[in-house]
Design a protein around this motif. Structure first.
Motif, short mmCIF file in Angstrom:
data_model
loop_
_atom_site.label_atom_id
_atom_site.label_comp_id
_atom_site.label_asym_id
_atom_site.label_seq_id
_atom_site.Cartn_x
_atom_site.Cartn_y
_atom_site.Cartn_z
N VAL A 64 79.48 66.05 48.44
CA VAL A 64 80.25 65.76 47.23
C VAL A 64 81.42 66.73 47.13
N PRO A 65 82.65 66.21 47.04
CA PRO A 65 83.80 67.10 46.89
C PRO A 65 83.80 67.73 45.50
N PHE A 66 83.95 69.03 45.46
CA PHE A 66 83.96 69.71 44.16
C PHE A 66 84.71 71.02 44.29
N HIS A 67 85.79 71.14 43.55
CA HIS A 67 86.53 72.39 43.49
C HIS A 67 86.88 72.91 44.89
N ASN A 68 87.59 72.13 45.64
CA ASN A 68 88.05 72.52 46.98
C ASN A 68 86.94 72.83 47.98
N GLU A 69 85.75 72.39 47.71
CA GLU A 69 84.71 72.55 48.74
C GLU A 69 83.83 71.29 48.74
N TRP A 70 82.95 71.24 49.68
CA TRP A 70 82.00 70.12 49.71
C TRP A 70 80.63 70.69 49.40
N ILE A 71 79.96 70.09 48.44
CA ILE A 71 78.60 70.55 48.12
C ILE A 71 77.63 69.49 48.65
N ILE A 88 69.53 63.95 41.69
CA ILE A 88 70.53 64.58 42.54
C ILE A 88 70.27 66.09 42.60
N ASP A 89 70.14 66.59 43.82
CA ASP A 89 69.75 67.99 44.02
C ASP A 89 70.81 68.72 44.85
N PRO A 90 71.79 69.35 44.18
CA PRO A 90 72.85 70.03 44.94
C PRO A 90 72.39 71.35 45.53
N GLN A 91 72.76 71.60 46.77
CA GLN A 91 72.44 72.88 47.42
C GLN A 91 73.61 73.82 47.18
N SER A 92 73.79 74.25 45.93
CA SER A 92 74.97 75.08 45.65
C SER A 92 74.56 76.52 45.38
N VAL A 93 75.50 77.42 45.67
CA VAL A 93 75.19 78.83 45.43
C VAL A 93 74.99 79.12 43.95
N PHE A 97 71.38 73.39 38.76
CA PHE A 97 70.28 72.87 37.92
C PHE A 97 69.02 73.71 38.05
N GLN A 98 69.21 74.97 38.43
CA GLN A 98 68.07 75.90 38.56
C GLN A 98 68.17 76.93 37.44
N ARG A 99 68.14 76.49 36.20
CA ARG A 99 68.40 77.42 35.10
C ARG A 99 67.23 77.53 34.13
N ARG A 100 66.11 76.99 34.48
CA ARG A 100 64.91 77.01 33.64
C ARG A 100 65.11 76.26 32.31
N ARG A 101 66.19 75.53 32.17
CA ARG A 101 66.36 74.66 31.00
C ARG A 101 67.41 73.59 31.31
N GLU A 105 73.66 76.38 28.93
CA GLU A 105 74.27 77.34 29.85
C GLU A 105 75.78 77.39 29.60
N GLN A 106 76.37 78.53 29.92
CA GLN A 106 77.82 78.70 29.72
C GLN A 106 78.63 77.70 30.52
N ASP A 107 78.11 77.35 31.71
CA ASP A 107 78.86 76.44 32.57
C ASP A 107 78.32 75.01 32.51
N ASP A 108 77.77 74.61 31.35
CA ASP A 108 77.25 73.24 31.21
C ASP A 108 78.30 72.20 31.60
N ALA A 109 79.56 72.43 31.20
CA ALA A 109 80.61 71.44 31.47
C ALA A 109 80.75 71.25 32.98
N GLU A 110 80.76 72.36 33.69
CA GLU A 110 80.92 72.30 35.13
C GLU A 110 79.69 71.63 35.78
N ARG A 111 78.52 71.97 35.29
CA ARG A 111 77.28 71.42 35.85
C ARG A 111 77.27 69.89 35.75
N PHE A 112 77.62 69.40 34.55
CA PHE A 112 77.53 67.95 34.38
C PHE A 112 78.75 67.22 34.94
#
Ligand code: ADQ
Length: 490
Positions: A64-71, A88-93, A97-101, A105-112
């Motif tokens: 998936v293209p995202f922010h100049n990289e492929w995830i 959908i299970d992204p292998q991202s650094v 979606f590994q936030r225990r909730r 989260e502060q980056d909810d917008a980016e996550r969704f």
């Protein structure tokens, strides 16, 4: 028809509130009607996989293209009762979606935003062409935007989007960087008639984007549909909703009567129905024992809710005191994300700890929620606004009489025992208008007074609620009619 239901929540595997119930309830009814349905969710670390059958990887190396990289993502598939689900299970650094909730989260917008792009990329790469993408709330608002701006040109031109608004209090107002991250050109889409927020022109409004780009938009009750077009409940979106009035409507939610059915519910101590209503007393007793309430001749007023500004938290606190002062017991089950609200209710819990008529449980507990509906007599819902509201509907199915503010879907489903213009057999609760302590007291004290003074009449109100048709049958037919109309444009 092939319908993909895209959402941040699905009961019971990833539920924070009513959106989760909506997704599962609608999906199951559509499957019963013979439609092909897939629910698509993020693969959260908090996903409860126990109810899922055949969970396995169904697609690997989804890039998936995202922010100049492929995830790179994996996609899991599994069955939730009769409904297919995809995760959908992204292998991202960033462990999106590994936030225990689920949220908060502060980056909810980016996550969704990532989730939105990944869903479409998955549809494209796996060769899926859903007839309908049914998106929900701000988390999926970028899906219709991306479909139109990016994916139609790549061949996804048979798919139409139905977009459901469950809560205008959360619009996803985000920095325009998010748009670039998902591959949109801000120059093109950050205009007043597309995604630029009407209140802060520097921000993109994802809910607004969803409304502009979807083929049909609805909210979850006729009354809330009217309120958000014509009153400040539109929270800034009134002009937009009026512009798009031709593709906008209200469809009242249902409740899943296999999950919320006191005759079959495996999570309650004693099953009961209209004909066996006296058995509800055994659940009341079980609820008292579980929460340490004394056994007295008083009704139990329940509150089961997200403790959020929307739900009228100050009136909830007032209602607790007023119920205790006027011959009732209180059981509250609530979750607060907002730290100030959490602190307010922690204090209230401490202040009422010694009262044998009061128990406040701060947290999320599905099993306890079932016991509360089964054992309670009244339910307090003094919402500031309420797109539909499921708790009053569930309450009624369990013979609990709701006391509600006349707002949104509460106004469409609860009819006042004394003042409604509905025939007597449709009256099922107590309603107040003013968002004030006095307004609330006017309804609450009538309800408590009836329980103490006129038990036969109170009994009849319970029965009226239990007999109402709150199932998904009618709403699902409405959605099928909307989908059919959209397909006719292909
Ligand atoms: N602490 C807790 N523990 C266990 N269970 C809990 C709980 N708090 C809430 N619940 C459960 O979550 C659901 C809440 O339903 P609501 O209709 O109040 O939803 P909510 O406001 O989250 O959703 C939004 O979406 C729905 C669906 O469209 C609309 O009905 C609603 O008006 C809108 O605000 C119910 O099933 C309730 O039992």
């Amino acid at each position: 028809m092939y319908i993909a239901l895209i959402s941040a929540e699905c009961a019971p595997i990833a539920k924070a509130g009513g959106l989760g119930d909506f997704v599962l309830g609608l999906a199951r009814e559509l499957v019963r009607c013979g439609e092909t349905v897939e629910i698509v969710l993020p693969y959260y670390d908090v996903l409860d996989i126990a109810p899922l059958a055949d969970l396995q990887v169904v697609y690997e190396q989804l890039r998936v293209p995202f922010h100049n990289e492929w995830i790179t993502c994996r996609v899991f598939g599994g069955k939730l009762t009769e409904v297919n689900c995809l995760f959908i299970d992204p292998q991202s650094v960033h462990g999106l979606f590994q936030r225990r909730r689920i949220y908060g989260e502060q980056d909810d917008a980016e996550r969704f935003a990532f989730f939105a792009r990944a869903v479409l990329e998955f549809m494209l790469q796996s060769g899926r062409q859903p007839d309908i993408l049914h998106c929900n709330d701000w988390q999926t608002g970028l899906i219709p935007v991306l479909l139109y701006e990016v994916y139609q040109a790549l061949g996804m031109n048979r798919t139409r989007v139905c977009y459901t608004l469950h809560n205008l209090g959360y619009q996803g107002r985000v920095s325009e960087t998010i748009l670039r991250q998902v591959g949109l050109d801000p120059q093109r889409v950050m205009t007043a008639d597309r995604l630029r927020d009407s209140q802060d022109g520097r921000l993109a409004n994802l809910l607004q984007g969803g409304i502009v780009y979807s083929n049909f938009v609805n909210t979850v009750s006729p009354r809330y549909a009217w309120e958000i077009q014509h009153t400040e409940q539109g929270m800034g979106l009134q002009p937009l909703l009026n512009t798009y009035a031709h593709k906008f409507g209200g469809v009242l939610n249902g409740i899943d009567e296999e999950i919320w059915n006191p005759e079959l519910d495996p999570l309650i101590p004693t099953n009961f129905g209209v004909e066996t209503l006296p058995r509800k007393a055994l659940n009341r007793q079980a609820l008292r024992s579980r929460l340490g309430l004394q056994t007295v001749d008083k009704p139990i007023m329940a509150i089961v809710t997200r403790l959020d500004y929307q739900k009228g938290v100050d009136l909830i606190a007032h209602g607790i005191h007023d119920t205790l002062a006027h011959g009732g017991q209180i059981v509250l089950l609530g979750t607060a994300l907002d730290p100030a609200i959490a602190a307010q209710f922690a204090q209230l819990k401490q202040d009422t700890a010694a009262n044998p008529d009061c128990h406040l449980e701060l947290g999320y507990d599905e099993t306890l929620a079932h016991l509360i509906y089964a054992g309670a007599d009244l339910m307090l819902i003094p919402s500031r606004y309420e797109p539909c509201g499921l708790t009053q509907m569930i309450a009624m199915k369990y013979g609990v009489v709701p006391v509600v503010r006349r707002a949104g879907g509460l106004a469409d489903t609860v009819f006042d025992a004394n003042y409604s213009d509905q025939p007597f057999e449709l009256r099922n609760g107590y309603v107040f208008d003013e968002l004030t302590a006095a307004g609330l007291e006017s309804a609450l004290r009538r309800a408590l007074g009836l329980w103490h003074g006129y038990p036969e009449y109170f009994w009849q109100l319970r029965v009226n609620g239990m007999r109402s048709d709150l199932s998904w049958r009618r709403p699902a037919q409405r959605y099928l009619a909307i989908y059919a109309q959209l397909r006719a444009t292909v």
